[in-house]
Design a protein around this motif. Structure first.
Motif, PDB file in Angstrom:
ATOM      1  N   ASP A  56       0.862  -1.197  -0.138  1.00 38.47           N
ATOM      2  CA  ASP A  56      -0.194   0.037  -0.178  1.00 38.47           C
ATOM      3  C   ASP A  56       0.917   1.213  -0.014  1.00 38.47           C
ATOM      4  O   ASP A  56       0.333   2.383  -0.429  1.00 38.47           O
ATOM      5  N   ALA A  57       1.877   1.053   0.392  1.00 38.54           N
ATOM      6  CA  ALA A  57       2.819   2.231   0.089  1.00 38.54           C
ATOM      7  C   ALA A  57       3.135   2.870  -0.807  1.00 38.54           C
ATOM      8  O   ALA A  57       3.474   4.321  -1.253  1.00 38.54           O
ATOM      9  N   LEU A  58       3.076   1.974  -2.102  1.00 36.84           N
ATOM     10  CA  LEU A  58       3.087   2.691  -3.505  1.00 36.84           C
ATOM     11  C   LEU A  58       2.063   3.580  -3.750  1.00 36.84           C
ATOM     12  O   LEU A  58       2.205   4.746  -4.468  1.00 36.84           O
ATOM     13  N   ILE A  59       0.878   3.384  -3.245  1.00 36.61           N
ATOM     14  CA  ILE A  59      -0.323   4.250  -3.312  1.00 36.61           C
ATOM     15  C   ILE A  59       0.015   5.448  -2.964  1.00 36.61           C
ATOM     16  O   ILE A  59      -0.195   6.562  -3.314  1.00 36.61           O
ATOM     17  N   VAL A  60       0.500   5.424  -1.806  1.00 35.93           N
ATOM     18  CA  VAL A  60       0.988   6.769  -0.909  1.00 35.93           C
ATOM     19  C   VAL A  60       1.964   7.517  -1.823  1.00 35.93           C
ATOM     20  O   VAL A  60       2.005   8.777  -1.884  1.00 35.93           O
ATOM     21  N   GLN A  61       2.884   6.793  -2.181  1.00 43.09           N
ATOM     22  CA  GLN A  61       3.949   7.380  -2.726  1.00 43.09           C
ATOM     23  C   GLN A  61       3.386   8.047  -4.045  1.00 43.09           C
ATOM     24  O   GLN A  61       3.825   9.368  -4.316  1.00 43.09           O
ATOM     25  N   PHE A  62       2.448   7.413  -4.856  1.00 43.81           N
ATOM     26  CA  PHE A  62       1.933   8.215  -5.995  1.00 43.81           C
ATOM     27  C   PHE A  62       1.151   9.340  -5.495  1.00 43.81           C
ATOM     28  O   PHE A  62       1.370  10.174  -6.345  1.00 43.81           O
ATOM     29  N   GLN A  63       0.267   9.327  -4.618  1.00 39.17           N
ATOM     30  CA  GLN A  63      -0.586  10.423  -4.030  1.00 39.17           C
ATOM     31  C   GLN A  63       0.533  11.505  -3.439  1.00 39.17           C
ATOM     32  O   GLN A  63       0.046  12.822  -3.634  1.00 39.17           O
ATOM     33  N   TRP A 264      13.305  13.009  -1.863  1.00 35.67           N
ATOM     34  CA  TRP A 264      13.245  13.876  -0.783  1.00 35.67           C
ATOM     35  C   TRP A 264      11.734  14.441  -0.339  1.00 35.67           C
ATOM     36  O   TRP A 264      11.438  15.208   0.437  1.00 35.67           O
ATOM     37  N   MET A 265      10.743  13.580  -0.742  1.00 32.22           N
ATOM     38  CA  MET A 265       9.330  13.817  -0.371  1.00 32.22           C
ATOM     39  C   MET A 265       8.875  13.190   1.270  1.00 32.22           C
ATOM     40  O   MET A 265       9.450  12.138   1.094  1.00 32.22           O
ATOM     41  N   ARG A 266       8.379  14.027   1.824  1.00 34.63           N
ATOM     42  CA  ARG A 266       7.742  13.604   3.102  1.00 34.63           C
ATOM     43  C   ARG A 266       6.388  13.816   3.185  1.00 34.63           C
ATOM     44  O   ARG A 266       5.874  14.628   2.366  1.00 34.63           O
TER      45      ARG A 266
END
Length: 456
Positions: A56-63, A264-266
């Motif tokens: 599910d972390a991949l969905i968060v990365q996309f959003q 670099w995204m948080r």
């Protein structure tokens, strides 16, 4: 170009409650459509990907990636959006319609080159662990989103609100469809699908601009010449967008309130979701904004300056001035009234709504604070719109710089004070900037005739 105003006036003149309801509903949908489709589109892609994209972390990365693209492209192009739109308005006033499209293509060329270079540096330095395809999509996405904002604000300046709404609906609908089809490819598939829909939307915007202003001359960079764009508008656009996003950056890069996502995204789990949901609460207020400020105010504004230019009587000029001021006062009062009713309704039903969609009750206090902040932002946008029409560029810069400084300082303070104060930084910053803008507008209206004739 004024078709939306005529349609709203036609609905309002039916002298029935149904006509009034239809007019304000129509205006609400038209004015807030891009925001709504952006938020709903991202949420829809995330929901449709659950169970098929692992982990599910991949969905968060996309959003999170798309959110960063929206934020950074708005900030980088914010000044250009305002300055170029004003440049186009000046050329239309001069009856130089032929200059619009060549310079729009020139702006597109410069925007693509500059944003592409910035994105390439960002992707190369900050995303060494990401796949090459992800980095290519990141660069293309930043350039594409930057060009979408420039095209959107140009169409907004031309009053093409319904066309913008339809293009956003189609573009985000296609983004959701393509992302769903490509979801087996992981974050890259979701990202590519999203950008496919966005490219179709941008292509439609360019086609609409070319239909309004056919290309009869080669690409031009005239608008970038000396004294062609107002530096105050460049600053105002930059600081406005920075001012409304800076609190998110504060929370994203504070160790106490965020976590690493990719490169670099948080992101801040506690802060982000209530922020985006709160912006859905401004739909009624945006309807009032469109009717009162983009339709009624402009009508009296045009009459006032036509009377000044054509030697109208002092009595007529004073009357049009008073009607402008009354429209602003009435519009702000109506926005405040409808947003207060909206907030009361939200306060009543939000616990049941959050329970129904599966969001923790812990988010409710922050959501309500952000809903109030979004209401302040609509009112601030309305007053800034008046200052733009009256060509008070320095005043707008003062307001937007104040917003940025207050938002940074108060957001940092809210983190220090603890979770119960989260969100108050943005709300108080918007309220402070609104109070300053109202004071400046009131002072301007007191001496508008004097300033107008002194500038002739």
């Amino acid at each position: 170009m004024a078709g939306i105003g005529f349609e709203l006036r036609k609905l309002l003149r039916t002298e029935s409650y149904l006509g009034l309801l239809r007019a304000y509903t129509y205006a609400s949908i038209i004015s807030s459509g891009p925001w709504v489709f952006s938020i709903v589109g991202l949420i829809a892609i995330g929901v449709l990907s659950i169970g098929t994209v692992y982990p599910d972390a991949l969905i968060v990365q996309f959003q999170v990636t798309v959110t960063y693209l929206i934020m950074s492209s708005l900030i980088v192009t914010g000044g250009l959006q305002l300055a170029f739109t004003r440049w186009v308005a000046d050329r239309l006033f001069e009856k130089r319609d032929r200059a619009v499209v060549p310079n729009f293509l020139g702006v597109t060329l410069v925007t693509t080159a500059a944003s592409g270079t910035l994105a390439w540096l960002f992707a190369w330095i900050g995303f060494r662990d990401a796949s090459n395809l992800y980095r290519v999509l990141l660069i293309a996405g930043f350039a594409l989103m930057s060009n979408i904002w420039v095209a959107t604000v140009l169409l907004s300046g031309l009053k093409q609100y319904r066309a913008i709404l339809l293009l956003y609906a189609g573009g985000y609908g296609l983004s959701v469809t393509l992302a769903w089809a490509l979801r087996p490819l992981g974050v890259e598939g979701l990202f590519a699908g999203f950008l496919g829909g966005q490219f179709a939307m941008w292509f439609g915007m360019v086609a609409l601009i070319l239909r309004n202003f056919p290309l009869r001359e080669p690409i031009s960079l005239e608008c970038f010449g000396r004294r062609q764009m107002y530096p105050e508008l460049l600053l105002a656009g930059f600081f406005y967008n920075l001012g409304v996003w800076i609190d998110k950056l504060v929370f994203w890069y504070s160790e106490q309130t965020s976590q690493h996502v990719i490169g670099w995204m948080r992101a801040s789990v506690i802060y982000d979701l209530p922020v985006f949901l709160a912006y859905l609460c401004v739909i009624p207020g945006m309807g009032i904004f469109l009717v009162k400020f983009e339709t009624d105010f402009v009508e009296w504004y045009d009459k006032f300056y036509d009377a000044v230019r054509e030697g109208g009587s002092l009595q007529d000029i004073a009357h049009y001035h008073d009607r402008m001021q009354e429209t602003v006062r009435e519009g702000l009062y109506q926005i405040m009234k409808v947003q207060t009713i909206t907030l009361l309704a939200v306060y009543t039903f939000v616990p049941s709504l959050f329970a129904w969609i599966g969001i923790s009750d812990l988010y409710i206090p922050l959501f309500l604070v952000h809903a109030a902040a979004a209401s302040f932002q609509v009112m601030l946008l309305a007053v800034l719109n008046v200052l733009y029409y009256l060509d008070r560029r320095r005043e707008v810069v003062a307001v937007t710089v104040t917003l940025t400084v207050l938002n940074v300082a108060l957001s940092l303070l809210s983190i220090t004070l603890g979770a119960e104060f989260f969100g108050y930084g943005l709300a108080l910053a918007l309220l402070g900037a609104l109070m300053l803008a109202l004071w400046l507008a009131q002072r301007l209206f007191r001496k508008l005739e004097y300033l107008t004739f002194m500038l002739q």
